[in-house]
Write a protein that holds these residues in place. Structure first.
Motif, PDB file in Angstrom:
ATOM      1  N   VAL A  82      30.711  51.018  39.691  1.00  0.00           N
ATOM      2  CA  VAL A  82      30.570  49.781  38.912  1.00  0.00           C
ATOM      3  C   VAL A  82      31.983  49.310  38.579  1.00  0.00           C
ATOM      4  CG1 VAL A  82      29.634  48.663  36.868  1.00  0.00           C
ATOM      5  CG2 VAL A  82      28.374  50.545  37.934  1.00  0.00           C
ATOM      6  N   PRO A  83      32.452  48.255  39.218  1.00  0.00           N
ATOM      7  CA  PRO A  83      33.839  47.818  39.029  1.00  0.00           C
ATOM      8  C   PRO A  83      34.049  47.114  37.694  1.00  0.00           C
ATOM      9  CG  PRO A  83      32.690  46.247  40.388  1.00  0.00           C
ATOM     10  CD  PRO A  83      31.716  47.362  40.127  1.00  0.00           C
ATOM     11  N   GLU A  84      35.291  46.768  37.434  1.00  0.00           N
ATOM     12  CA  GLU A  84      35.614  45.924  36.290  1.00  0.00           C
ATOM     13  C   GLU A  84      35.200  44.487  36.599  1.00  0.00           C
ATOM     14  OE1 GLU A  84      37.729  46.905  32.937  1.00  0.00           O
ATOM     15  OE2 GLU A  84      35.860  47.789  33.672  1.00  0.00           O
ATOM     16  N   PRO A  85      34.819  43.718  35.589  1.00  0.00           N
ATOM     17  CA  PRO A  85      34.360  42.351  35.842  1.00  0.00           C
ATOM     18  C   PRO A  85      35.451  41.305  35.647  1.00  0.00           C
ATOM     19  CG  PRO A  85      33.815  42.963  33.603  1.00  0.00           C
ATOM     20  CD  PRO A  85      34.554  44.142  34.200  1.00  0.00           C
ATOM     21  N   LEU A  86      35.169  40.118  36.162  1.00  0.00           N
ATOM     22  CA  LEU A  86      35.960  38.939  35.825  1.00  0.00           C
ATOM     23  C   LEU A  86      35.001  37.793  35.531  1.00  0.00           C
ATOM     24  CD1 LEU A  86      35.674  37.079  38.555  1.00  0.00           C
ATOM     25  CD2 LEU A  86      37.621  38.379  39.339  1.00  0.00           C
ATOM     26  N   ASN A  87      35.552  36.682  35.119  1.00  0.00           N
ATOM     27  CA  ASN A  87      34.744  35.510  34.784  1.00  0.00           C
ATOM     28  C   ASN A  87      35.023  34.424  35.823  1.00  0.00           C
ATOM     29  OD1 ASN A  87      33.634  33.146  33.712  1.00  0.00           O
ATOM     30  ND2 ASN A  87      34.116  33.702  31.594  1.00  0.00           N
ATOM     31  N   LEU A 111      42.554  41.815  40.774  1.00  0.00           N
ATOM     32  CA  LEU A 111      41.270  41.172  41.052  1.00  0.00           C
ATOM     33  C   LEU A 111      41.277  39.713  40.607  1.00  0.00           C
ATOM     34  CD1 LEU A 111      38.273  41.252  41.893  1.00  0.00           C
ATOM     35  CD2 LEU A 111      37.760  42.074  39.569  1.00  0.00           C
ATOM     36  N   TRP A 112      41.763  39.454  39.393  1.00  0.00           N
ATOM     37  CA  TRP A 112      41.846  38.075  38.907  1.00  0.00           C
ATOM     38  C   TRP A 112      42.728  37.229  39.835  1.00  0.00           C
ATOM     39  CZ3 TRP A 112      39.360  35.578  34.946  1.00  0.00           C
ATOM     40  CH2 TRP A 112      38.660  36.358  34.021  1.00  0.00           C
ATOM     41  N   ALA A 113      43.846  37.783  40.276  1.00  0.00           N
ATOM     42  CA  ALA A 113      44.756  37.040  41.149  1.00  0.00           C
ATOM     43  C   ALA A 113      44.100  36.725  42.490  1.00  0.00           C
ATOM     44  CB  ALA A 113      46.045  37.832  41.359  1.00  0.00           C
ATOM     45  N   LEU A 114      43.369  37.675  43.038  1.00  0.00           N
ATOM     46  CA  LEU A 114      42.659  37.438  44.287  1.00  0.00           C
ATOM     47  C   LEU A 114      41.639  36.317  44.119  1.00  0.00           C
ATOM     48  CD1 LEU A 114      42.179  41.145  45.333  1.00  0.00           C
ATOM     49  CD2 LEU A 114      43.302  39.425  46.758  1.00  0.00           C
ATOM     50  N   ALA A 115      40.896  36.355  43.018  1.00  0.00           N
ATOM     51  CA  ALA A 115      39.901  35.313  42.765  1.00  0.00           C
ATOM     52  C   ALA A 115      40.560  33.956  42.573  1.00  0.00           C
ATOM     53  CB  ALA A 115      39.064  35.679  41.535  1.00  0.00           C
ATOM     54  N   CYS A 116      41.826  33.953  42.103  1.00  0.00           N
ATOM     55  CA  CYS A 116      42.573  32.699  41.913  1.00  0.00           C
ATOM     56  C   CYS A 116      43.249  32.216  43.188  1.00  0.00           C
ATOM     57  CB  CYS A 116      43.630  32.885  40.822  1.00  0.00           C
ATOM     58  SG  CYS A 116      42.957  33.057  39.154  1.00  0.00           S
ATOM     59  N   GLY A 117      42.972  32.879  44.314  1.00  0.00           N
ATOM     60  CA  GLY A 117      43.476  32.422  45.596  1.00  0.00           C
ATOM     61  C   GLY A 117      44.869  32.888  45.958  1.00  0.00           C
ATOM     62  N   ALA A 155      33.191  36.437  43.937  1.00  0.00           N
ATOM     63  CA  ALA A 155      32.172  36.069  42.945  1.00  0.00           C
ATOM     64  C   ALA A 155      31.271  37.245  42.577  1.00  0.00           C
ATOM     65  CB  ALA A 155      31.336  34.906  43.459  1.00  0.00           C
ATOM     66  N   HIS A 156      31.153  38.242  43.478  1.00  0.00           N
ATOM     67  CA  HIS A 156      30.283  39.380  43.151  1.00  0.00           C
ATOM     68  C   HIS A 156      30.906  40.304  42.104  1.00  0.00           C
ATOM     69  CE1 HIS A 156      32.903  40.883  46.369  1.00  0.00           C
ATOM     70  NE2 HIS A 156      32.637  42.114  45.942  1.00  0.00           N
ATOM     71  N   ASP A 162      31.799  38.920  39.264  1.00  0.00           N
ATOM     72  CA  ASP A 162      31.548  38.187  38.029  1.00  0.00           C
ATOM     73  C   ASP A 162      30.841  39.076  37.015  1.00  0.00           C
ATOM     74  OD1 ASP A 162      31.420  35.440  36.638  1.00  0.00           O
ATOM     75  OD2 ASP A 162      29.342  36.128  36.535  1.00  0.00           O
ATOM     76  N   PHE A 163      31.126  38.861  35.740  1.00  0.00           N
ATOM     77  CA  PHE A 163      30.594  39.739  34.700  1.00  0.00           C
ATOM     78  C   PHE A 163      29.072  39.788  34.690  1.00  0.00           C
ATOM     79  CE2 PHE A 163      30.925  35.610  32.632  1.00  0.00           C
ATOM     80  CZ  PHE A 163      29.785  35.537  31.841  1.00  0.00           C
ATOM     81  N   ARG A 164      28.417  38.726  35.106  1.00  0.00           N
ATOM     82  CA  ARG A 164      26.951  38.735  35.130  1.00  0.00           C
ATOM     83  C   ARG A 164      26.430  39.750  36.146  1.00  0.00           C
ATOM     84  NH1 ARG A 164      28.864  33.673  34.873  1.00  0.00           N
ATOM     85  NH2 ARG A 164      28.290  32.342  33.120  1.00  0.00           N
ATOM     86  N   THR A 165      27.099  39.805  37.286  1.00  0.00           N
ATOM     87  CA  THR A 165      26.701  40.768  38.318  1.00  0.00           C
ATOM     88  C   THR A 165      27.026  42.190  37.899  1.00  0.00           C
ATOM     89  OG1 THR A 165      27.088  39.101  40.027  1.00  0.00           O
ATOM     90  CG2 THR A 165      26.993  41.392  40.736  1.00  0.00           C
ATOM     91  N   VAL A 166      28.178  42.371  37.265  1.00  0.00           N
ATOM     92  CA  VAL A 166      28.589  43.713  36.845  1.00  0.00           C
ATOM     93  C   VAL A 166      27.664  44.262  35.765  1.00  0.00           C
ATOM     94  CG1 VAL A 166      30.425  45.047  35.739  1.00  0.00           C
ATOM     95  CG2 VAL A 166      30.982  43.412  37.559  1.00  0.00           C
ATOM     96  N   VAL A 167      27.249  43.450  34.821  1.00  0.00           N
ATOM     97  CA  VAL A 167      26.332  43.942  33.798  1.00  0.00           C
ATOM     98  C   VAL A 167      24.971  44.260  34.411  1.00  0.00           C
ATOM     99  CG1 VAL A 167      25.365  41.751  32.965  1.00  0.00           C
ATOM    100  CG2 VAL A 167      25.645  43.647  31.379  1.00  0.00           C
ATOM    101  N   ASP A 168      24.596  43.529  35.455  1.00  0.00           N
ATOM    102  CA  ASP A 168      23.375  43.880  36.198  1.00  0.00           C
ATOM    103  C   ASP A 168      23.485  45.295  36.762  1.00  0.00           C
ATOM    104  OD1 ASP A 168      22.197  41.409  35.789  1.00  0.00           O
ATOM    105  OD2 ASP A 168      22.744  40.602  37.756  1.00  0.00           O
TER     106      ASP A 168
END
Length: 352
Positions: free
Chosen positions: A160-165, A269-275, A327-328, A330-336
């Motif tokens: 279960v990884p760390e999440p981002l928004n 992870l945040w940097a990757l999501a920011c392109g 996007a996978h 995202d905190f919603r997916t991680v809490v799932d």
């Protein structure tokens, strides 16, 4: 679901990757509608045994951190709380065994959240801690390997990884502060020197850089920038919340990851999501490479000279500000995923 998170330390005692992960997990579960109780040593003032913060109930086990006293008292607090599932941090490792013993009488499954092996714990205690829970949650494959080497079975480990928004990433503005960014707590494992040495190799190039983060090694890093005569091109921005860091990452072209210890590279992870084009200096005790392996806009290096070369090579990529491939996370997916682990263990425990 009534969830008990057992952690003697919280972010109010010490800011570590493990305590931040516990706080995030508690708040995400609470936001999802679960009843969450964190069993910890007291960090609030007064004689009250419980304190509510960010919709999470913190329940006192001991008045101050004490490994032995906490282990002896936590079974009685768990009995009063009567949770559906128990999640316990891997440090101190003796608490995992104490919680598992209590859970047998409560007929409640135990999940250990294993951030990293803390040097303050003994080898034998960690081996018991790895084997005793019903499941072990890990943030990365590197930590999964660590836990399995200590005796946990492959079937018992859950990633279960760390999440981002991702909503924040998509909606945040673009702020052009620097071409190249580094972001992390500036502690003894930050290894900012590799980043700065790489930049020094590029004195004849046109670039600007920013370091996001604070900590005991910040002064040393700033002095290194001065010694390398690049301090006029490197801005130390201090610790920034995600709301301020994300626009800077979206405005940057390259992100460099050089830390020597990283159970999960959250800022990467945040940097990757920011392109960002992300360059990772490989380290034996860092899982950062897992996020960039096989990615066109990511590369692995082994020294500052290679890092400098890859910063220059990154110019072949167009500037991007959002990468939906992440996007996978995202905190919603991680809490799932947390919920899925809990429900599986509850169902299996009831079946057997």
């Amino acid at each position: 679901m009534r969830v008990a998170l057992v952690s003697m330390y919280t972010t109010h005692h010490e800011e570590t990757g493990a305590t931040r992960r516990t706080r995030r997990t508690a708040e995400l579960l609470s936001d999802r509608g679960h009843e969450v109780v964190v069993l910890c040593s007291q960090w609030w003032d007064g004689e009250v045994p419980e304190f509510e913060h960010q919709n999470v109930t913190y329940r006192r086990v001991t008045e101050s951190p004490s490994v032995g006293a906490f282990a002896s008292k936590v079974p009685f607090v768990l009995r009063d709380v009567a949770p559906d599932v128990i999640q316990v941090t891997s440090y101190p490792p003796s608490h995992v065994s104490a919680v598992k013993t209590a859970a047998r009488f409560l007929r409640t499954p135990v999940v250990a959240d294993w951030w990293n092996r803390d040097d303050r714990g003994g080898n034998r205690a960690y081996r018991r801690a790895a084997k005793s829970p019903d499941a072990v949650i890990v943030p990365s494959e590197m930590i999964r390997t660590q836990v399995r080497e200590l005796g946990a079975s492959a079937d018992a480990t859950r990633l279960v990884p760390e999440p981002l928004n991702m909503g924040l990433v998509r909606d945040a503005p673009v702020k052009e502060v620097a071409d190249v960014v580094y972001a992390r707590d500036l502690d003894e494992h930050a290894n900012v020197e590799s980043f700065l040495l790489a930049l020094a190799e590029l004195r004849d190039k046109d670039w600007s850089a920013a370091v996001i983060g604070d900590g005991p090694e910040r002064g040393t890093a700033e002095q290194t920038a001065r010694d390398l005569r690049i301090d006029d091109r490197v801005e130390f921005l201090g610790e920034l919340p995600a709301e301020k860091a994300v626009p800077i990452m979206k405005g940057a072209h390259v992100f460099a990851q050089t830390a020597t210890v990283e159970p999960f590279a959250t800022n990467l992870l945040w940097a990757l999501a920011c392109g960002c084009v992300c360059i990772v200096e490989y380290q034996a005790r860092s899982s950062a490479h897992e996020l960039v392996e096989g990615r066109e806009r990511g590369s692995l290096v082994t020294n500052p000279q290679e890092l400098a070369d890859e910063i220059v090579a990154a110019r072949r990529f167009d500037h991007e500000t959002v990468d939906d491939d992440f996007a996978h996370y995202d905190f919603r997916t991680v809490v799932d995923q947390f919920e899925g682990v809990y429900q599986t263990e509850i169902d299996d425990y009831g079946f057997f």
